[in-house]
Design an enzyme around this catalytic site. Structure first.
Site, short mmCIF file in Angstrom:
data_model
loop_
_atom_site.label_atom_id
_atom_site.label_comp_id
_atom_site.label_asym_id
_atom_site.label_seq_id
_atom_site.Cartn_x
_atom_site.Cartn_y
_atom_site.Cartn_z
N ASN A 188 29.97 -26.36 21.49
CA ASN A 188 29.52 -26.52 20.11
C ASN A 188 28.39 -25.52 19.84
OD1 ASN A 188 31.26 -28.74 19.79
ND2 ASN A 188 29.75 -30.13 20.66
N ILE A 201 25.40 -38.18 29.51
CA ILE A 201 24.83 -39.52 29.50
C ILE A 201 25.66 -40.48 28.64
CG2 ILE A 201 23.27 -39.35 27.49
CD1 ILE A 201 21.04 -40.45 29.35
N HIS A 203 25.58 -25.12 26.34
CA HIS A 203 26.24 -25.95 27.36
C HIS A 203 27.73 -26.03 27.07
CE1 HIS A 203 24.61 -28.48 24.14
NE2 HIS A 203 25.68 -29.24 24.29
N HIS A 253 30.98 -28.37 27.48
CA HIS A 253 31.49 -29.70 27.80
C HIS A 253 32.80 -29.54 28.59
CE1 HIS A 253 29.06 -32.05 24.75
NE2 HIS A 253 28.98 -30.85 24.22
P1 5GP Z 1 26.11 -31.18 21.86
O1 5GP Z 1 26.28 -32.20 20.75
O2 5GP Z 1 24.79 -30.46 21.72
O3 5GP Z 1 27.26 -30.26 22.03
O4 5GP Z 1 26.08 -32.02 23.20
C1 5GP Z 1 24.94 -32.65 23.68
C2 5GP Z 1 25.39 -33.65 24.72
O5 5GP Z 1 24.26 -34.02 25.51
C3 5GP Z 1 25.96 -34.95 24.13
O6 5GP Z 1 27.31 -35.12 24.58
C4 5GP Z 1 25.03 -36.04 24.66
O7 5GP Z 1 25.71 -37.22 25.01
C5 5GP Z 1 24.39 -35.38 25.87
N1 5GP Z 1 23.06 -35.86 26.19
C6 5GP Z 1 22.05 -36.15 25.32
N2 5GP Z 1 20.94 -36.52 25.98
C7 5GP Z 1 21.24 -36.46 27.30
C8 5GP Z 1 20.49 -36.73 28.50
O8 5GP Z 1 19.31 -37.09 28.48
N3 5GP Z 1 21.15 -36.58 29.68
C9 5GP Z 1 22.46 -36.16 29.75
N4 5GP Z 1 23.00 -36.03 30.98
N5 5GP Z 1 23.18 -35.89 28.65
C10 5GP Z 1 22.59 -36.04 27.43
#
Ligand code: 5GP
Ligand code: ZN
Length: 113
Positions: free
Chosen positions: A86, A32, A99, A101
């Site tokens: 991460n 997002i 997840h 990236h």
């Molecule tokens: P993390 O920091 O846990 O490795 O990555 C989480 C990711 O989820 C971030 O890059 C953030 O932009 C993304 N994200 C957060 N909320 C949402 C959402 O509601 N929808 C989508 N598609 N991505 C999200």
């Protein structure tokens, strides 16, 4: 399955997402808040909190293979891309559902700024 987990809720279609690929076991959606022209998140449909909690090597292989397929389909197979996972607090994980990236479409310095 976790009631409040963002990614579980996306799997259940309770929160909309831009799905770019799907298998029986995994989903790939656009981030997002993209940090690159291509920024896709690949994750298992079943709840796994982090990389440490994934005990199934075949599932890890499935997720990595899907990440690669997504990169090729998104047009960055030739130019190159970065895969990032991460893990937990110091790893910068903000959502506790594993997840991957997939980032591409621009040059990326290492280490990331
Ligand atoms: P993390 O920091 O846990 O490795 O990555 C989480 C990711 O989820 C971030 O890059 C953030 O932009 C993304 N994200 C957060 N909320 C949402 C959402 O509601 N929808 C989508 N598609 N991505 C999200
Ligand atoms: Zn979850």
């Amino acid at each position: 399955m976790s009631e409040s987990c963002l990614f579980c809720r996306i799997v259940r279609s309770e929160i909309p997402a831009d799905v770019v690929a799907e298998t029986e076991k995994a989903l790939a959606i656009r981030d997002i808040n993209p940090e690159a022209p291509v920024h896709v998140l690949v994750f298992p449909k079943s709840h796994v909190a982090s990389l440490i909690d994934l005990k199934d090597e075949a599932e890890l292989g499935h997720l990595m293979a899907l990440a690669t397929t997504v990169a090729v389909e998104q047009g960055v197979g030739e130019s190159g891309f970065r895969t990032v996972v991460n893990t937990r607090a110091d790893g910068g994980q903000t959502f506790n559902h594993l997840h991957i990236h997939v980032l591409g479409g621009r040059g990326m310095a290492w280490p990331p700024g």
